[in-house]
Write an enzyme that holds these catalytic residues in place. Structure first.
Site, PDB file in Angstrom:
ATOM      1  CB  CYS A  40      -1.058  -0.257   8.301  1.00  0.00           C
ATOM      2  SG  CYS A  40      -1.880  -1.466   7.224  1.00  0.00           S
TER       3      CYS A  40
ATOM      4  CB  CYS B  43     -18.244   0.893   9.131  1.00  0.00           C
ATOM      5  SG  CYS B  43     -17.155  -0.024  10.246  1.00  0.00           S
TER       6      CYS B  43
ATOM      7  CB  CYS C 248     -18.768  -4.128   5.333  1.00  0.00           C
ATOM      8  SG  CYS C 248     -17.707  -2.784   5.929  1.00  0.00           S
TER       9      CYS C 248
ATOM     10  CB  CYS D 156     -15.922  -6.505   6.551  1.00  0.00           C
ATOM     11  SG  CYS D 156     -15.057  -4.945   6.422  1.00  0.00           S
TER      12      CYS D 156
ATOM     13  NE  ARG E 219     -17.591  -4.909  13.616  1.00  0.00           N
ATOM     14  CZ  ARG E 219     -17.846  -4.074  12.617  1.00  0.00           C
ATOM     15  NH1 ARG E 219     -16.916  -3.295  12.140  1.00  0.00           N
ATOM     16  NH2 ARG E 219     -19.049  -4.036  12.088  1.00  0.00           N
TER      17      ARG E 219
ATOM     18  CB  CYS F  59      -0.908  -0.004   1.229  1.00  0.00           C
ATOM     19  SG  CYS F  59      -2.027   1.406   1.248  1.00  0.00           S
TER      20      CYS F  59
HETATM   21  N1  SAM Z   1      -6.684   0.820   3.066  1.00  0.00           N
HETATM   22  C1  SAM Z   1      -7.964   1.122   3.554  1.00  0.00           C
HETATM   23  C2  SAM Z   1      -7.951   2.259   4.553  1.00  0.00           C
HETATM   24  O1  SAM Z   1      -6.962   2.446   5.229  1.00  0.00           O
HETATM   25  O2  SAM Z   1      -8.970   2.925   4.647  1.00  0.00           O
HETATM   26  C3  SAM Z   1      -8.672  -0.060   4.158  1.00  0.00           C
HETATM   27  C4  SAM Z   1      -7.906  -1.111   4.920  1.00  0.00           C
HETATM   28  S1  SAM Z   1      -7.173  -0.591   6.461  1.00  0.00           S
HETATM   29  C5  SAM Z   1      -6.189  -1.972   6.873  1.00  0.00           C
HETATM   30  C6  SAM Z   1      -8.526  -0.638   7.628  1.00  0.00           C
HETATM   31  C7  SAM Z   1      -8.265  -0.237   9.041  1.00  0.00           C
HETATM   32  O3  SAM Z   1      -7.604  -1.271   9.730  1.00  0.00           O
HETATM   33  C8  SAM Z   1      -7.406   0.976   9.301  1.00  0.00           C
HETATM   34  O4  SAM Z   1      -8.100   2.155   9.118  1.00  0.00           O
HETATM   35  C9  SAM Z   1      -7.017   0.781  10.752  1.00  0.00           C
HETATM   36  O5  SAM Z   1      -7.933   1.435  11.598  1.00  0.00           O
HETATM   37  C10 SAM Z   1      -7.097  -0.736  10.939  1.00  0.00           C
HETATM   38  N2  SAM Z   1      -5.770  -1.303  11.204  1.00  0.00           N
HETATM   39  C11 SAM Z   1      -4.783  -1.495  10.326  1.00  0.00           C
HETATM   40  N3  SAM Z   1      -3.682  -2.001  10.930  1.00  0.00           N
HETATM   41  C12 SAM Z   1      -3.998  -2.145  12.227  1.00  0.00           C
HETATM   42  C13 SAM Z   1      -3.276  -2.610  13.376  1.00  0.00           C
HETATM   43  N4  SAM Z   1      -2.025  -3.005  13.293  1.00  0.00           N
HETATM   44  N5  SAM Z   1      -3.913  -2.626  14.561  1.00  0.00           N
HETATM   45  C14 SAM Z   1      -5.190  -2.201  14.669  1.00  0.00           C
HETATM   46  N6  SAM Z   1      -5.909  -1.745  13.628  1.00  0.00           N
HETATM   47  C15 SAM Z   1      -5.332  -1.706  12.423  1.00  0.00           C
HETATM   48  C1  DTB Z   2     -11.360  -2.029  11.310  1.00  0.00           C
HETATM   49  O1  DTB Z   2     -11.642  -1.031  11.998  1.00  0.00           O
HETATM   50  N1  DTB Z   2     -10.533  -2.993  11.698  1.00  0.00           N
HETATM   51  C2  DTB Z   2     -10.384  -3.990  10.659  1.00  0.00           C
HETATM   52  C3  DTB Z   2     -11.381  -3.495   9.581  1.00  0.00           C
HETATM   53  N2  DTB Z   2     -11.838  -2.257  10.106  1.00  0.00           N
HETATM   54  C4  DTB Z   2     -11.001  -3.439   8.179  1.00  0.00           C
HETATM   55  C5  DTB Z   2      -9.002  -4.220  10.235  1.00  0.00           C
HETATM   56  C6  DTB Z   2      -8.068  -4.596  11.366  1.00  0.00           C
HETATM   57  C7  DTB Z   2      -6.730  -4.880  10.788  1.00  0.00           C
HETATM   58  C8  DTB Z   2      -5.744  -5.390  11.804  1.00  0.00           C
HETATM   59  C9  DTB Z   2      -4.408  -5.661  11.208  1.00  0.00           C
HETATM   60  C10 DTB Z   2      -4.407  -6.681  10.132  1.00  0.00           C
HETATM   61  O2  DTB Z   2      -4.939  -7.799  10.311  1.00  0.00           O
HETATM   62  O3  DTB Z   2      -3.805  -6.427   9.055  1.00  0.00           O
HETATM   63 FE1  SF4 Z   3      -2.855   1.189   3.364  1.00  0.00          FE
HETATM   64 FE2  SF4 Z   3      -2.854   0.031   5.731  1.00  0.00          FE
HETATM   65 FE3  SF4 Z   3      -3.039   2.651   5.586  1.00  0.00          FE
HETATM   66 FE4  SF4 Z   3      -5.119   1.111   4.767  1.00  0.00          FE
HETATM   67  S1  SF4 Z   3      -4.334   1.310   6.842  1.00  0.00           S
HETATM   68  S2  SF4 Z   3      -4.255   2.886   3.727  1.00  0.00           S
HETATM   69  S3  SF4 Z   3      -3.984  -0.643   3.948  1.00  0.00           S
HETATM   70  S4  SF4 Z   3      -1.286   1.424   4.925  1.00  0.00           S
END
Ligand code: SAM
Ligand code: DTB
Ligand code: SF4
Length: 367
Positions: free
Chosen positions: A80, A208, A148, A117, A280, A73
């Protein structure tokens, strides 16, 4: 001695369509901080009291996650594992085939999920991606699951296309307060997140939106995140509260342990501020014991991610979750409680006519 001053006046009237309880959209940061400052028992009591006015306290909504496009990404979100900016051991994958997504959705349904989702590690979907994701929405919906998606930034047109395909919810997290945001993500702005949420709402989808606790934010940042969500003209129908999953190779891998009671308090305050929304208990359950999860449900959490995986990290096993639900007497919420038509009507009223109209799900009538 018992100090009744700690208990705010809460009506104990059961909510019903004839007796709508007003939702507030004008919270101040000071009020939110004063909720956080309540003695734990008072806060949980208030949250549970509010919760029971809108929901059956023994029903939890169940969503299953699938990463439909993994890794590489371009965004630099510090938490992330999927960001190309970090050094995480993760094999990037292209967008999944529609049939493979459908097969996973069928398995999720069999396991008892009511919502599916689908998440993509994109800054935003490209024009050529849209036909595939739209087809995923149509096919997953056709097997009787709520849908979702979380695909990153959307323009108005893309939001319209997803809504027309029948997408029920769009997940787009604000993650933290506007003040702390630039320390976590530099490749996009808070305002861009808010703009996408506006497009989602205007297109008629359910919102959401939530955040992450445990990234080194202050109490004021937690209150600031909830302030943003609770003062939206319509509350997000779904509010994911994630506990940071500390993934090796991300800049936040060495964050200190979060105090569990601080996380539970955040759930409770979210419940009080947005009483009709599903809150959630999201990422991080692998690092929570059963007692902590039970306290989260008591504080008003009424939705979970269910299934062995989140997007790229692990989640408790379905067997383990089934056992926990059994121990707590919790059952899965079936979502036939409100038709799309009446939902749209309520949203329209809230957006355009009555800023304080109640947006409700009378979950107590569902089996
Ligand atoms: N790329 C899209 C975005 O960021 O909107 C969708 C996927 S992103 C992985 C969805 C959500 O996962 C993020 O907004 C974040 O709140 C959550 N997330 C990602 N990595 C995480 C982590 N290590 N621990 C907890 N939540 C995480
Ligand atoms: C949200 O708030 N948490 C989810 C979903 N929306 C997409 C994602 C959590 C991701 C946790 C790290 C991972 O598994 O990559
Ligand atoms: Fe990309 Fe992860 Fe950020 Fe979503 S949360 S925009 S997947 S780097």
């Amino acid at each position: 001695m018992f100090n009744s001053a700690n208990i705010m006046t809460i009506s104990t009237t059961k909510f019903s369509p004839d007796n709508p309880l007003m939702l507030r959209h004008n919270w101040s940061k000071a009020e939110i901080l004063s909720l956080f400052a309540l003695p734990f028992n008072d806060l949980i009591f208030q949250a549970q009291t509010v919760h029971r006015q809108y929901f059956d306290p023994n029903q939890v909504q169940i969503s299953t996650l699938l990463s439909i496009k993994t890794g590489a990404c371009p965004e630099d979100c510090k938490y992330c594992p999927q960001s190309a900016h970090h050094n995480v051991e993760l094999a990037p994958e292209r967008l999944m085939q529609v049939d493979d997504v459908l097969a996973k959705a069928k398995m999720a349904k069999q396991q008892g999920a009511t919502r599916f989702c689908m998440g993509a590690a994109w800054k935003n979907p490209r024009v050529k991606d849209m036909p595939y994701v739209l087809e995923m929405v149509r096919e997953v919906k056709a097997i009787g699951l709520e849908t979702c998606m979380t695909l990153g930034r959307l323009d108005e047109d893309q939001a319209g296309q997803l809504a027309s395909a029948g997408l029920d919810y769009y997940n787009h997290n604000l993650d933290t307060s506007p003040e702390f945001y630039p320390q976590i993500i530099t490749t996009r702005t808070y305002q861009q997140r808010l703009d996408t949420l506006d497009h989602v709402r205007s297109a008629g989808m359910k919102v959401c939106a939530g955040g992450i606790i445990g990234m080194g934010e202050t109490l004021s940042d937690r209150a600031g995140l909830l302030l943003q969500l609770a003062n939206m003209s319509v509350h997000p129908e779904s509010v994911p509260v994630n506990m940071l999953v500390r993934v090796a190779g991300t800049p936040l891998q060495n964050m200190e342990d979060l105090e569990p009671f601080d996380f539970i308090r955040t759930i409770a305050v979210a419940r009080i501020l947005m009483p009709a929304s599903h809150v959630r208990l999201s990422a991080g359950r692998q690092d929570m014991n059963e007692q902590m999860q039970a306290l989260c449900f008591l504080a008003g959490a009424n939705s979970i991610f269910y299934g062995e995986h989140l997007l790229t990290t692990d989640n408790p096993s379905t067997t383990h979750d089934q056992e926990l639900f059994h121990k707590l007497g919790i059952v899965s919420e079936q979502r036939d409680d409100i038709s799309d038509e009446s939902h749209t009507e309520i949203i329209d009223q809230a957006l355009y006519n009555e800023p304080l109209v109640a947006l409700y799900y009378d979950a107590s009538t569902t089996q």
